[in-house]
Motif scaffolding. Sequence first.
Motif, PDB file in Angstrom:
ATOM      1  N   GLN A   1      46.961   8.114  16.427  1.00 36.93           N
ATOM      2  CA  GLN A   1      45.649   8.424  15.765  1.00 36.93           C
ATOM      3  C   GLN A   1      45.206   7.120  15.148  1.00 36.93           C
ATOM      4  O   GLN A   1      46.285   6.661  14.639  1.00 36.93           O
ATOM      5  CB  GLN A   1      45.657   9.616  14.662  1.00 36.93           C
ATOM      6  N   VAL A   2      43.985   6.664  15.437  1.00 35.18           N
ATOM      7  CA  VAL A   2      43.318   5.448  14.564  1.00 35.18           C
ATOM      8  C   VAL A   2      41.990   5.822  14.181  1.00 35.18           C
ATOM      9  O   VAL A   2      41.243   6.531  14.818  1.00 35.18           O
ATOM     10  CB  VAL A   2      43.007   4.705  15.964  1.00 35.18           C
ATOM     11  N   GLN A   3      42.177   5.377  12.907  1.00 36.33           N
ATOM     12  CA  GLN A   3      40.565   5.263  12.125  1.00 36.33           C
ATOM     13  C   GLN A   3      40.230   3.678  12.183  1.00 36.33           C
ATOM     14  O   GLN A   3      40.707   3.071  11.956  1.00 36.33           O
ATOM     15  CB  GLN A   3      41.050   5.777  10.777  1.00 36.33           C
ATOM     16  N   LEU A   4      38.736   4.010  12.299  1.00 37.31           N
ATOM     17  CA  LEU A   4      38.232   2.591  12.343  1.00 37.31           C
ATOM     18  C   LEU A   4      37.098   2.667  11.426  1.00 37.31           C
ATOM     19  O   LEU A   4      36.432   3.559  11.121  1.00 37.31           O
ATOM     20  CB  LEU A   4      37.435   2.489  13.695  1.00 37.31           C
ATOM     21  N   VAL A   5      36.871   1.599  10.655  1.00 34.68           N
ATOM     22  CA  VAL A   5      35.859   1.375   9.437  1.00 34.68           C
ATOM     23  C   VAL A   5      35.070   0.116   9.666  1.00 34.68           C
ATOM     24  O   VAL A   5      35.709  -0.981   9.561  1.00 34.68           O
ATOM     25  CB  VAL A   5      36.333   1.493   8.227  1.00 34.68           C
ATOM     26  N   GLU A   6      33.870   0.100  10.111  1.00 33.36           N
ATOM     27  CA  GLU A   6      33.129  -1.044  10.468  1.00 33.36           C
ATOM     28  C   GLU A   6      32.285  -1.612   8.835  1.00 33.36           C
ATOM     29  O   GLU A   6      32.264  -0.783   7.933  1.00 33.36           O
ATOM     30  CB  GLU A   6      31.785  -0.839  11.281  1.00 33.36           C
ATOM     31  N   SER A   7      32.034  -2.871   8.952  1.00 32.34           N
ATOM     32  CA  SER A   7      31.541  -3.449   7.809  1.00 32.34           C
ATOM     33  C   SER A   7      30.717  -4.686   8.062  1.00 32.34           C
ATOM     34  O   SER A   7      30.992  -5.432   9.293  1.00 32.34           O
ATOM     35  CB  SER A   7      32.518  -3.895   6.506  1.00 32.34           C
ATOM     36  N   GLY A   8      29.827  -5.244   7.336  1.00 37.74           N
ATOM     37  CA  GLY A   8      29.259  -6.420   7.708  1.00 37.74           C
ATOM     38  C   GLY A   8      27.575  -6.269   7.852  1.00 37.74           C
ATOM     39  O   GLY A   8      26.954  -7.283   8.274  1.00 37.74           O
ATOM     40  N   GLY A   9      27.148  -5.126   8.238  1.00 37.79           N
ATOM     41  CA  GLY A   9      25.719  -4.860   8.381  1.00 37.79           C
ATOM     42  C   GLY A   9      24.727  -5.394   7.153  1.00 37.79           C
ATOM     43  O   GLY A   9      25.150  -5.473   6.096  1.00 37.79           O
ATOM     44  N   GLY A  10      23.590  -5.173   7.618  1.00 32.27           N
ATOM     45  CA  GLY A  10      22.671  -5.444   6.502  1.00 32.27           C
ATOM     46  C   GLY A  10      21.333  -5.797   7.141  1.00 32.27           C
ATOM     47  O   GLY A  10      21.041  -5.562   8.198  1.00 32.27           O
TER      48      GLY A  10
END
Length: 124
Positions: A1-10
């Motif tokens: 199982q892999v969980q992914l969290v994105e960031s850096g948008g704007g």
Amino acid sequence: QVQLVESGGGLVQAGDSLRLACVASGHTFISYAMGWFRQAPGKEREFLAAIDWSGISTDYANSVKGRFTISRDNAKKMVYLQMNSLKSEDTAVYYCAASRRTGFSRNSNDYNYWGQGTQVTVSS
């Protein structure tokens, strides 16, 4: 199982740059090929870039080739998307995804895990 969290948008202006990041949980991150996709309102999800487990081989959609760069840091379990010369048509929700395939793929059906997405808005 892999969980992914994105960031850096704007919200940025046309011509600006953004760097998206995606952090993965799980012990087998190194075995996954990774990809970035985006989806604009009323449009289908679009492949942008992919990278194999080693970080050596990459693939890009023609629409972003030369402007976007995908990279990964397996020690940190991170995948990045450096986006330069942004255009208004780059406005979308951006997703990172993980694939159990040994190579990379442009087909979203080949990806097993997805992040929740991060919004990128480019004003002209």
